[in-house]
Design a protein around this motif. Structure first.
Motif, PDB file in Angstrom:
ATOM      1  N   LYS A 315       0.839  -1.212   0.000  1.00  0.00           N
ATOM      2  CA  LYS A 315       0.000   0.000   0.000  1.00  0.00           C
ATOM      3  C   LYS A 315       0.869   1.255   0.000  1.00  0.00           C
ATOM      4  N   ILE A 316       1.928   1.247   0.809  1.00  0.00           N
ATOM      5  CA  ILE A 316       2.852   2.394   0.845  1.00  0.00           C
ATOM      6  C   ILE A 316       3.557   2.526  -0.489  1.00  0.00           C
ATOM      7  N   TYR A 317       4.007   1.403  -1.030  1.00  0.00           N
ATOM      8  CA  TYR A 317       4.713   1.417  -2.321  1.00  0.00           C
ATOM      9  C   TYR A 317       3.809   1.974  -3.417  1.00  0.00           C
ATOM     10  N   ASP A 318       2.562   1.486  -3.478  1.00  0.00           N
ATOM     11  CA  ASP A 318       1.618   1.960  -4.502  1.00  0.00           C
ATOM     12  C   ASP A 318       1.359   3.448  -4.363  1.00  0.00           C
ATOM     13  N   PHE A 319       1.223   3.894  -3.114  1.00  0.00           N
ATOM     14  CA  PHE A 319       0.945   5.322  -2.902  1.00  0.00           C
ATOM     15  C   PHE A 319       2.119   6.183  -3.374  1.00  0.00           C
ATOM     16  N   LEU A 320       3.341   5.740  -3.091  1.00  0.00           N
ATOM     17  CA  LEU A 320       4.517   6.521  -3.486  1.00  0.00           C
ATOM     18  C   LEU A 320       4.747   6.512  -5.004  1.00  0.00           C
ATOM     19  N   GLN A 321       4.037   5.633  -5.711  1.00  0.00           N
ATOM     20  CA  GLN A 321       4.141   5.611  -7.184  1.00  0.00           C
ATOM     21  C   GLN A 321       3.125   6.541  -7.840  1.00  0.00           C
ATOM     22  N   LEU A 322       2.173   7.082  -7.058  1.00  0.00           N
ATOM     23  CA  LEU A 322       1.177   7.977  -7.641  1.00  0.00           C
ATOM     24  C   LEU A 322       1.858   9.217  -8.222  1.00  0.00           C
ATOM     25  N   PRO A 323       1.378   9.694  -9.369  1.00  0.00           N
ATOM     26  CA  PRO A 323       1.997  10.869  -9.998  1.00  0.00           C
ATOM     27  C   PRO A 323       1.893  12.110  -9.109  1.00  0.00           C
ATOM     28  N   VAL A 324       2.927  12.923  -9.132  1.00  0.00           N
ATOM     29  CA  VAL A 324       2.916  14.184  -8.378  1.00  0.00           C
ATOM     30  C   VAL A 324       2.514  15.328  -9.304  1.00  0.00           C
ATOM     31  N   GLU A 325       2.232  16.472  -8.712  1.00  0.00           N
ATOM     32  CA  GLU A 325       1.880  17.650  -9.489  1.00  0.00           C
ATOM     33  C   GLU A 325       3.041  18.039 -10.407  1.00  0.00           C
ATOM     34  N   GLN A 326       2.701  18.344 -11.637  1.00  0.00           N
ATOM     35  CA  GLN A 326       3.735  18.779 -12.588  1.00  0.00           C
ATOM     36  C   GLN A 326       3.950  20.280 -12.452  1.00  0.00           C
ATOM     37  N   GLU A 327       5.186  20.701 -12.556  1.00  0.00           N
ATOM     38  CA  GLU A 327       5.486  22.124 -12.470  1.00  0.00           C
ATOM     39  C   GLU A 327       6.741  22.452 -13.260  1.00  0.00           C
ATOM     40  N   GLY A 328       6.867  23.709 -13.591  1.00  0.00           N
ATOM     41  CA  GLY A 328       8.050  24.176 -14.302  1.00  0.00           C
ATOM     42  C   GLY A 328       9.106  24.669 -13.337  1.00  0.00           C
ATOM     43  N   ASN A 329      10.157  25.261 -13.881  1.00  0.00           N
ATOM     44  CA  ASN A 329      11.271  25.749 -13.059  1.00  0.00           C
ATOM     45  C   ASN A 329      11.272  27.263 -12.892  1.00  0.00           C
ATOM     46  N   GLY A 330      10.478  27.948 -13.704  1.00  0.00           N
ATOM     47  CA  GLY A 330      10.489  29.409 -13.673  1.00  0.00           C
ATOM     48  C   GLY A 330       9.692  29.985 -12.510  1.00  0.00           C
ATOM     49  N   GLU A 331       9.928  31.276 -12.238  1.00  0.00           N
ATOM     50  CA  GLU A 331       9.204  32.006 -11.203  1.00  0.00           C
ATOM     51  C   GLU A 331       8.081  32.808 -11.852  1.00  0.00           C
ATOM     52  N   LEU A 332       6.888  32.708 -11.282  1.00  0.00           N
ATOM     53  CA  LEU A 332       5.779  33.522 -11.761  1.00  0.00           C
ATOM     54  C   LEU A 332       5.877  34.920 -11.144  1.00  0.00           C
ATOM     55  N   LEU A 333       6.040  35.925 -11.978  1.00  0.00           N
ATOM     56  CA  LEU A 333       6.130  37.301 -11.510  1.00  0.00           C
ATOM     57  C   LEU A 333       4.966  38.085 -12.106  1.00  0.00           C
ATOM     58  N   ILE A 334       4.039  38.495 -11.255  1.00  0.00           N
ATOM     59  CA  ILE A 334       2.845  39.205 -11.722  1.00  0.00           C
ATOM     60  C   ILE A 334       2.984  40.701 -11.454  1.00  0.00           C
ATOM     61  N   LYS A 335       2.909  41.460 -12.519  1.00  0.00           N
ATOM     62  CA  LYS A 335       2.949  42.919 -12.393  1.00  0.00           C
ATOM     63  C   LYS A 335       1.570  43.522 -12.622  1.00  0.00           C
ATOM     64  N   ARG A 336       0.852  43.013 -13.643  1.00  0.00           N
ATOM     65  CA  ARG A 336      -0.466  43.569 -13.964  1.00  0.00           C
ATOM     66  C   ARG A 336      -1.591  42.650 -13.476  1.00  0.00           C
ATOM     67  N   GLY A 337      -1.461  41.360 -13.728  1.00  0.00           N
ATOM     68  CA  GLY A 337      -2.492  40.403 -13.320  1.00  0.00           C
ATOM     69  C   GLY A 337      -3.456  40.056 -14.432  1.00  0.00           C
ATOM     70  N   GLU A 338      -3.007  40.097 -15.689  1.00  0.00           N
ATOM     71  CA  GLU A 338      -3.866  39.726 -16.809  1.00  0.00           C
ATOM     72  C   GLU A 338      -3.799  38.211 -17.021  1.00  0.00           C
ATOM     73  N   ILE A 339      -4.975  37.601 -17.157  1.00  0.00           N
ATOM     74  CA  ILE A 339      -5.066  36.136 -17.303  1.00  0.00           C
ATOM     75  C   ILE A 339      -5.588  35.810 -18.692  1.00  0.00           C
ATOM     76  N   GLN A 340      -4.954  34.819 -19.346  1.00  0.00           N
ATOM     77  CA  GLN A 340      -5.410  34.392 -20.666  1.00  0.00           C
ATOM     78  C   GLN A 340      -5.531  32.869 -20.698  1.00  0.00           C
ATOM     79  N   PHE A 341      -6.757  32.373 -20.918  1.00  0.00           N
ATOM     80  CA  PHE A 341      -6.987  30.954 -21.169  1.00  0.00           C
ATOM     81  C   PHE A 341      -7.074  30.784 -22.679  1.00  0.00           C
ATOM     82  N   ASP A 342      -6.144  30.026 -23.245  1.00  0.00           N
ATOM     83  CA  ASP A 342      -6.054  29.907 -24.703  1.00  0.00           C
ATOM     84  C   ASP A 342      -6.361  28.476 -25.153  1.00  0.00           C
ATOM     85  N   LYS A 343      -7.597  28.262 -25.665  1.00  0.00           N
ATOM     86  CA  LYS A 343      -8.041  26.970 -26.212  1.00  0.00           C
ATOM     87  C   LYS A 343      -7.823  25.825 -25.215  1.00  0.00           C
TER      88      LYS A 343
END
Length: 578
Positions: A315-343
Motif C-alpha cells: 500500500k505504501i509502495y503503490d501510494f509513493l508511485q502515484l503521480p505528483v503535481e507537474q510544475e516548471g522551473n520558472g518564477e511567476l512574476l505578476i505585475k499587472r495580473g492579466e489572465i489568458q486561457f487559450d483553447k
C-alpha cells in the motif's frame, strides 16, 4: 503502479531507508547474532559440565565451564539491553523517514488521484502501515535470517553427533518449508483482504465522526449503527479467515515437529543405551532439537507474518508511485495580473471532456464572475489556474508567462483561493491566519483582520488573537470562518484572488457583510468569483456563463439581467434552490 511486491522486492523497496541508518542496523544485527550464538554455546557448555562430573569427576573443568556459562548469561543480559536501545532508536527514526516521505508525497500528489483517496485510509498508511515496515525489517528480515542461521547450526551439530539424527532434523525443516510455500499465496491474499477491509473501515469511521452533527440532524443514528456492525463483522470475518489459515499451517508444522521429536527421542535413547553418546551429549541433543523445533516454528510464523506485512508495504509502495503535481522551473512574476486561457481542453475519467477549447481573457484588475450549472467546469478552470490540474491541451498565461513553465510555489504565492469550506486547524486564531505568511508582523496581522471585518470579533474575545479554536473551526460561525479566510488571503497579498462559492452556504445578511469586506480586499486586484448567487455576481465587472464546457455568453451583470435568457433562467433556478 501495478507491481506486486514479493518478499525480496519488498526488501529492495525498504533498502533505501535501511541505508540511511546502515550503521545502526549493522550494530543491531551483530548484537542479535552474538546473542543467538550465545544461545548455541550455553547448552554445549552445560553438556560438557555434566560429562566432566558424571564420567570424569573433573571439578576443575566443571568450575571453569560454570564460570564461562555464568559470564555468557551476564553478557547476554547486558547485550540484550544494548540491542533494545538500538531498536528504540531505529523504531523512531526509520519509521519517521518513511512517514516523512509518505507525507511529503501526499502533499505533492496530483489532485486527480487524491480525490478518490479516503482520509481515514491515509491516516492508516501514515501511522500503522509505516510501523509495519519496521516490524518487517526486524522480525521478517533480521530475526528470520538469524533463525535460518541457527537452524543450520543445530542441524550441522546433530549431523556430527549422528547422521540419522541430523537427517531427521533436516527432514522436519524441509517438510515445514513445503507447508510454508504451499500456503504462502493464500495467506498473503487473505492479509491483503484484511488490510483493505480495515482501511475502508478507518476511512468510513473518520467520515462518520466528522459528520456526526449531520447524522443526528437526519436521525440516521440507527442506520449508522447497522453499518458499523456490518463493517465490524466484515473486519472480524477477514481477520478470522487470515488467522485460521495461519493456524492451519502452524498446526501442520507442530504435528510434524511432534512426530519428529518422538522419533528423535527414541533414536537418542537407543544411542545412549548402546553407549554411542554420553549423558551430556544426550541433553544437548534434546535441548538443540527443542530449539530447532522452536526455530522451525518461529521461521514459519515470521514467514506468514511477512506475507501480511508485505500487503501493508504494498500500500505504501503503490501510494509513493502515484503521480505528483507537474510544475516548471520558472518564477511567476505578476505585475499587472492579466489572465489568458487559450483553447483549454480538460476532462476526467468520469467526464472525458469537461472544457472544450475554451478561450478567455481577464484584464488586469478586472473582477469576473464564472457562472453556470453544476459540473460545467467553473471550479476546474479556477483550479487549473493554481496548478491543481493541468489542461490536456491549450495554454494558460498570466502577464504573458506560460503557467506550466512556472513552479507551483510562486504560482500559489501570487494566486490566492478562498473556498466554501474554509481550512481551519485546531489552534489559535493567530496561528490560523498566519498559515500562509508566518513572517507577518503584528501590525500587518491586525490590518488584515480589520480589512476582513474580523477585528471587532477578535477584540471581544478574552484572549484576542491567541484564542483557541477547535478543529474545523468549532466555536466560529460560518461568516467568521469566511472572514478568517479573507484575512489569511489579505495577509498573503496575492495579485490574483479566486473565490470558489465562498459565500454560498451563508445566510443573506452575513453574505452582504462579507461582500462589503471583499470590496476592500479586492481593490486593485484581478479576481475570479465562482458563484451560484446573483448577489455575488453583481460585485463583478463581467459575467462569463459556461455551458457544456464552452463560454456561451459574456457581458456586464446589469446588462445580462435584462438581456440574457440563460442568465435569467440560471438565477431563477439557483435562487429557488432547485
Amino acid at each position: 503502479m501495478n507491481v506486486r511486491l514479493t518478499y525480496f522486492s519488498a526488501v529492495r523497496f525498504l533498502s533505501r531507508y535501511i541505508k540511511k541508518y546502515k550503521k545502526h542496523f549493522i550494530t543491531f544485527y551483530i548484537g542479535w547474532l552474538i546473542d543467538s550464538l550465545l544461545v548455541v554455546v550455553m547448552p554445549v557448555l552445560l553438556g560438557i559440565m555434566i560429562d566432566e562430573i558424571v564420567y570424569y569427576q573433573n571439578l576443575e573443568v566443571f568450575l571453569k565451564c560454570a564460570l564461562v556459562l555464568f559470564s555468557c548469561i551476564v553478557f547476554s543480559g547486558i547485550l540484550y539491553f544494548f540491542i533494545y536501545a538500538q531498536h528504540g532508536y531505529l523504531m523512531n527514526m526509520f519509521v519517521f523517514s518513511i512517514r516523512k516521505d509518505v507525507f511529503i508525497h501526499y502533499q505533492k500528489c496530483d489532485a486527480r488521484f487524491l480525490s478518490s483517496a479516503m482520509s481515514g485510509e491515509m491516516v492508516s498508511v501514515l501511522q500503522s502501515y509505516c510501523e509495519e515496515c519496521m516490524h518487517f525489517v526486524i522480525r521478517n528480515i533480521i530475526h528470520f535470517s538469524n533463525g535460518i542461521l541457527l537452524l543450520c547450526i543445530y542441524t550441522i551439530y546433530l549431523l556430527l553427533v549422528d547422521w540419522r539424527i541430523g537427517l531427521i532434523a533436516l527432514g522436519a525443516a524441509i517438510v515445514s518449508t513445503i507447508i510454508n510455500m504451499r500456503l504462502e499465496g493464500k495467506i498473503r491474499g487473505l492479509g491483503t483482504e484484511e488490510r483493505e477491509c480495515y482501511g475502508e473501515y478507518i476511512g468510513w469511521i473518520y467520515e462518520i465522526i466528522t459528520a456526526l452533527s449531520n447524522i443526528r440532524m437526519l436521525g440516521a443514528q440507527k442506520r449508522v449503527e447497522e453499518l458499523f456492525e456490518k463493517k465490524q463483522k466484515a473486519i472480524f470475518g477477514a481477520g478470522r479467515k487470515s488467522e485460521f489459515a495461519k493456524l492451519k499451517a502452524e498446526n501442520a508444522i507442530a504435528f510434524v515437529n511432534l512426530v519428529v521429536k518422538l522419533v528423535m527421542y527414541v533414536l537418542a535413547a537407543w544411542l545412549a543405551i548402546k553407549g554411542n553418546v554420553t549423558l551430556g551429549v544426550l541433553i544437548v541433543i534434546f535441548e538443540f532439537f527443542d530449539k530447532l523445533s522452536y526455530q522451525i516454528k518461529g521461521i514459519s510464523l515470521r514467514y506468514f507474518d511477512a506475507q501480511t506485512r508485505i500487503s501493508y508495504i504494498q500500500k505504501i509502495y503503490d501510494f509513493l508511485q502515484l503521480p505528483v503535481e507537474q510544475e516548471g522551473n520558472g518564477e511567476l512574476l505578476i505585475k499587472r495580473g492579466e489572465i489568458q486561457f487559450d483553447k483549454i481542453t480538460m476532462g476526467y475519467e468520469e467526464t472525458p471532456v469537461l472544457l472544450k477549447e475554451l478561450s478567455l481573457i481577464i484584464k488586469s484588475g478586472e473582477r469576473v464572475a464564472l457562472v453556470g450549472k453544476s459540473g460545467c467546469g467553473k471550479s476546474t478552470l479556477a483550479h487549473m489556474l493554481i496548478g491543481f490540474f493541468r489542461p490536456q491541451s491549450g495554454v494558460i498565461r498570466i502577464d504573458g508567462q506560460n503557467l506550466s513553465e512556472c513552479n507551483l510555489r510562486s504560482v500559489r504565492q501570487e494566486i490566492g483561493l478562498v473556498q466554501q469550506d474554509v481550512c481551519v486547524f485546531d489552534g489559535t486564531i493567530r496561528q490560523n491566519i498566519l498559515l500562509g505568511n508566518k513572517y507577518a508582523k503584528e501590525k500587518e496581522l491586525i490590518e488584515a483582520c480589520k480589512a476582513a471585518g474580523l477585528w471587532e470579533v477578535i477584540e471581544a474575545l478574552p484572549d484576542g488573537l491567541d484564542t483557541m479554536i477547535g478543529s474545523q473551526g468549532q466555536g466560529l460561525s460560518g461568516g467568521q470562518k469566511q472572514r478568517l479566510a479573507i484575512a489569511r488571503i489579505y495577509l498573503n497579498n496575492p495579485r490574483i484572488i479566486i473565490f470558489d462559492e465562498a459565500t454560498s452556504s451563508l445566510d443573506m445578511e452575513t453574505e452582504q457583510v462579507i461582500h462589503r469586506e471583499l470590496d476592500k480586499v479586492l481593490r486593485n486586484k484581478t479576481a475570479i468569483i465562482i458563484a451560484h448567487r446573483q448577489s455575488s455576481v453583481m460585485l463583478c465587472d463581467r459575467v462569463v456563463l459556461l455551458e457544456d464546457g464552452k463560454i456561451v455568453e459574456s457581458g456586464k451583470p446589469y446588462e445580462m439581467i435584462r438581456t440574457s435568457v440563460r442568465f435569467q433562467k440560471l438565477f431563477a433556478i439557483e435562487e429557488a434552490g432547485i
